[in-house]
Design a protein around this motif. Sequence first.
Motif, PDB file in Angstrom:
ATOM      1  N   LYS A  65       0.846  -1.311  -0.091  1.00  0.00           N
ATOM      2  CA  LYS A  65       0.031   0.106  -0.160  1.00  0.00           C
ATOM      3  C   LYS A  65       0.906   1.173   0.195  1.00  0.00           C
ATOM      4  N   LYS A  66       1.847   1.276   0.689  1.00  0.00           N
ATOM      5  CA  LYS A  66       2.725   2.549   0.843  1.00  0.00           C
ATOM      6  C   LYS A  66       3.434   2.723  -0.317  1.00  0.00           C
ATOM      7  N   TYR A  68       2.558   1.830  -3.267  1.00  0.00           N
ATOM      8  CA  TYR A  68       1.577   1.963  -4.478  1.00  0.00           C
ATOM      9  C   TYR A  68       1.413   3.464  -4.504  1.00  0.00           C
ATOM     10  N   GLU A  69       1.615   4.196  -3.643  1.00  0.00           N
ATOM     11  CA  GLU A  69       1.446   5.698  -3.740  1.00  0.00           C
ATOM     12  C   GLU A  69       2.547   6.245  -4.740  1.00  0.00           C
ATOM     13  N   THR A  79      -3.682  13.953 -11.016  1.00  0.00           N
ATOM     14  CA  THR A  79      -3.588  14.140  -9.478  1.00  0.00           C
ATOM     15  C   THR A  79      -4.640  15.247  -8.800  1.00  0.00           C
ATOM     16  N   TYR A  85      -3.341  16.960  -1.903  1.00  0.00           N
ATOM     17  CA  TYR A  85      -2.787  15.531  -1.609  1.00  0.00           C
ATOM     18  C   TYR A  85      -1.766  15.710  -0.719  1.00  0.00           C
ATOM     19  N   MET A  89      -1.537  13.887   2.933  1.00  0.00           N
ATOM     20  CA  MET A  89      -0.651  13.267   3.603  1.00  0.00           C
ATOM     21  C   MET A  89      -0.061  13.626   4.943  1.00  0.00           C
ATOM     22  N   MET A 176      -8.455  13.049  -1.655  1.00  0.00           N
ATOM     23  CA  MET A 176      -7.393  11.945  -1.807  1.00  0.00           C
ATOM     24  C   MET A 176      -7.907  11.259  -2.994  1.00  0.00           C
ATOM     25  N   CYS A 179      -7.548   5.646  -5.471  1.00  0.00           N
ATOM     26  CA  CYS A 179      -6.903   4.072  -5.249  1.00  0.00           C
ATOM     27  C   CYS A 179      -5.822   4.383  -4.158  1.00  0.00           C
ATOM     28  N   SER A 180      -6.154   5.471  -3.498  1.00  0.00           N
ATOM     29  CA  SER A 180      -5.319   5.881  -2.285  1.00  0.00           C
ATOM     30  C   SER A 180      -6.072   5.425  -0.942  1.00  0.00           C
ATOM     31  N   PHE A 183      -4.748   3.042   1.739  1.00  0.00           N
ATOM     32  CA  PHE A 183      -3.724   3.604   2.514  1.00  0.00           C
ATOM     33  C   PHE A 183      -3.839   4.498   3.656  1.00  0.00           C
TER      34      PHE A 183
END
Length: 312
Positions: A65-66, A68-69, A79, A85, A89, A176, A179-180, A183
């Motif tokens: 997951k991490k 994948y960012e 984005t 974003y 984060m 966000m 797909c995040s 996470f």
Amino acid sequence: MQEFNQHNAQFWQNYAKVLEFNSNYQNAYHAYQKALSLHSHATYKFDLAYLLMRMGTEDNFEEGKKFYESRLFYAHNETFSAYHYNKTMQIFNKNGIDAFKNKEILIFCEQGFGDTIMYSRCLEKICQIAQKVLFAPQSAMYEMFKNQIKFLNQSEKNFRNLKVLKTLPKKFDYAMPICSLPFFMDIKLTEISQLKTPIKAYKKPQNKIKKIGIFWFTPNAIDSETTRNFELNFLLDALLRLFLFKCKVIIHYQINIENRAKKIKNWNDTLNNLNDIDCMITIDNAIAHLSLALEIPTIVLLNQDLIGVVKI
């Protein structure tokens, strides 16, 4: 070759892929780590993320997951806002998932249609945490998600605080990418199958004569690294041969083919045209994700040198 390429990051990346394609996942993982130790490249992280999330263990999934960012390195134009974003984060790194309680959260989509459908089940988790969820899917999917949420909210409460938007809003607390969500929402591997997708069939088909849907071609796959498309005549011939083999008798047959593509203008039309399908045969694309979300028995065709057929 390993001995002479100890300091060649690209070699270790290529070697990792070879090992991965041969199902040697653990050594592929070590090769990816070697490549990253030499060059912390976003592509290496992205490919490693795919491997880790497919390996099927909780620890691998959390690490994946991490990594994948890192995909957002290549998605500057999609984005929405790097500022928003990064703001999300920063607050997540400080307060974790609690940072989003009682907040208005914008969920935008930065990848393909299939990714939006696949990750939309994660919306249930953020609806449990945020005060209000503003979901902005791709414009072609707006009507489908709007109708589905309206339909679900008639009998369920999972998405009562979710609003489907046609355009991006000006007011919200955090934003966000969809797909995040695994996470930022700290979604565990075991949770995924328990989350409800906001896409649901209105009713199950009751066809006496079964209907098979076939999706075999998309223009987007023509120049891709993996050729996805099939020839329609090849598929029809293969299906007919399989049917005759199963029956083990000589029969008279008639194939009625209906081209429903002429009826389809957006994804809501696509969903409506899948509601009476008993089984879907499709290439690896968003149609596969949608038919599976609708709980239609689905066969996904992989056209990498015609190496095989995977039944899901």
